[in-house]
Design an enzyme around this catalytic site. Structure first.
Site, PDB file in Angstrom:
ATOM      1  N   HIS A  70       0.453  -1.272  -0.602  1.00  0.00           N
ATOM      2  CA  HIS A  70       0.095  -0.343   0.276  1.00  0.00           C
ATOM      3  C   HIS A  70       0.826   1.264  -0.161  1.00  0.00           C
ATOM      4  CE1 HIS A  70       0.791  -0.145   4.813  1.00  0.00           C
ATOM      5  NE2 HIS A  70       0.372   0.913   4.261  1.00  0.00           N
ATOM      6  N   ASP A  86       0.064  -7.946   1.662  1.00  0.00           N
ATOM      7  CA  ASP A  86       0.790  -6.897   1.101  1.00  0.00           C
ATOM      8  C   ASP A  86       2.166  -5.952   1.494  1.00  0.00           C
ATOM      9  OD1 ASP A  86       0.563  -3.929   1.791  1.00  0.00           O
ATOM     10  OD2 ASP A  86       0.152  -3.304   4.310  1.00  0.00           O
ATOM     11  N   SER A 106       4.341   2.327   7.526  1.00  0.00           N
ATOM     12  CA  SER A 106       4.107   1.614   7.081  1.00  0.00           C
ATOM     13  C   SER A 106       5.491   0.848   6.425  1.00  0.00           C
ATOM     14  CB  SER A 106       2.845   1.961   6.183  1.00  0.00           C
ATOM     15  OG  SER A 106       1.489   2.162   6.865  1.00  0.00           O
TER      16      SER A 106
END
Length: 476
Positions: free
Chosen positions: A115, A145, A218
């Site tokens: 992402h 992911d 992230s």
């Protein structure tokens, strides 16, 4: 003199307590060496995405006037920033995003989250020495992911990789990343839980921690105290948009398996059974004759899929796979997904109250979006009422073909009664009642008439192509 002794005793106790507190403080971990050694291999990742051409005007941006300065700054930072092409004039805009990553090989392979780089037209990697390099996307896997990038370089700093399978709840962990763009920010906490399942994330047994994670973290690494990467920071649970004490990381064992497959072939292969499963709660456990809630209940089987070919049946409760216990139903996708197509799955199941083994070859998971066909809401002609408070009709041959069913009945009408209380609707297809297959409306009525009272009874229902078992009790 007694009073003096009393004072001396108090002083001695305070000194002992102080020594205990000091000793305890000394035992707390010091992360400085870990951070010094690991930081050079942690990178900042920024992306640029070209947006469709359109005129940019002030009227298209939200009106932020009147908001407190801190709130206005927060919203402005979160909005895509338009850029005009060089030379002036309006037109094409660019949206930017920010994340983290880490180098896993001296020649420049980098792991991050999917992402972070999704839909990016350009990916820039900023190293610890603040140099910036364009990155090539080697491959990405939305299901886990995970994304693999490549930059040009030699003898780049790399991180040591650990084994996430060795993690235990309560262990210290450290995160390094770029929250809100602040490079190489260090946060720490403990492992809160392992093997955690999240909604719509069937193939990753997440590591749950209380490490503070915020936008920009992230894709960054999660370390154990030995300075080894044990996970990739991926998600947080929040109601405010910021960190609220619960964060999730992708186990490095899972991430490296994905990375190796992406590097070798550009895509990821996962095992697949072709079943829809559901949790076994207390009532379902009672209805299937289990001592306690455990396992994965097979609610639906894909026609022609690996499970159907291997002899698995609707209503089977899978207790273990290849010797690994299935405590929660979410444990099964984790184990199956780790197998490659053609791998063997030895399943221990409960069927009709008896334990048995089912061995089958797993298949390759279909592309995303390919799901079981939805069921229609056509009705038949024969009608039957029963004590559940519903009217059911037979499936016609056309419906059986359309629904891909061999047997079952369709609910024509829901009246006041137990069925209404458990949420049954017209058009629902009932294929099993009290662990018995339904072949006709008469059979359904006979089974319903003989249902026990004050005991959990299971019913298998298909709605819009999805099957599930529900339970209910009939009162005296």
């Amino acid at each position: 003199m007694p009073r003096l002794k009393s004072y001396l005793s108090i002083v001695a106790a305070v000194l002992v307590l102080g020594q205990a507190v000091t000793a305890q403080a000394v035992e707390l971990p010091d992360f400085t060496v870990l951070v010094e050694q690991a930081s050079p291999a942690v990178v900042n990742i920024s992306t640029t995405q070209k947006l469709p051409d359109r005129k940019v005007s002030n009227q298209q941006m939200p009106d932020l006037e009147g908001l407190p300065p801190m709130l206005r700054e927060f919203f402005e930072r979160g909005m895509p920033q338009p850029r005009s092409p060089r030379g002036g004039g309006g037109g094409q805009r660019e949206a930017q995003s920010l994340g983290s990553g880490f180098i896993i090989s001296p020649d420049g392979y980098i792991l991050t989250n999917n992402h972070v780089i999704a839909d990016a037209d350009e990916i820039l990697v900023r190293l610890a020495d603040r140099s910036e390099l364009k990155a090539k996307l080697v491959g990405t896997d939305p299901r886990s992911d995970v994304a693999l990038l490549k930059i040009e370089g030699n003898n780049l700093p790399v991180l040591k990789l650990g084994k996430s399978q060795d993690l235990k709840a309560g262990q210290w962990v450290v995160a390094i990343g770029s929250p809100f763009g602040f490079d190489h920010t260090v946060t720490q906490g403990i492992v809160s839980a392992i093997g955690r399942s999240l909604p719509n994330e069937n193939y990753v047994p997440f590591i749950q921690t209380d490490v503070p994670i915020n936008p920009g973290n992230s894709g960054g690494p999660l370390f154990n105290l030995a300075g080894e990467v044990v996970g990739i920071n991926s998600q947080i649970y929040t109601r405010s948009g910021g960190f609220m004490g619960v964060s999730f990381a992708i186990p490095i064992d899972v991430a490296m398996d994905v990375s190796n497959q992406l590097k070798a072939g550009g895509k990821v292969s996962r095992g697949w059974l072709g079943v829809v499963i559901q949790e076994v709660n207390k009532d379902l456990a009672e209805s299937f004759g289990l001592d306690k809630p455990a396992g994965a209940l097979v609610a639906q089987i894909q026609d022609g899929g690996p499970a159907a070919k291997g002899g698995l049946q609707v209503g089977d409760v899978i207790l273990s796979m290849n010797g690994q216990p299935i405590v929660m139903s979410a444990d099964l996708p984790h184990l199956v997904g780790a197998l490659k197509a053609g791998g063997k799955a030895n399943l221990e199941v409960i069927r009709e109250g008896k334990r048995r083994n089912v061995e089958l070859a797993v298949g390759a998971i279909p592309e995303e979006g390919q799901e079981l066909d939805a069921l229609g809401n056509k009705s038949g002609v024969e009608r039957s009422s029963n004590r559940l408070g519903i009217a059911v009709v037979e499936l016609t041959d056309e419906q059986k073909k359309s629904f891909d069913l061999q047997s079952g009945v369709v609910i024509k009408e829901v009246q006041n009664g137990p069925a209404a209380l458990i949420g049954l609707q017209p058009g629902d297809v009932i294929t099993h009642l009290n662990n018995q297959a339904i072949n006709s409306t008469k059979e359904f009525t006979d089974i319903a008439k003989a249902l026990p009272k004050n005991r959990s009874v299971s019913m298998r229902v298909l709605r819009q192509g999805r099957a599930s078992f529900i339970t209910f009790k009939l009162a005296e």
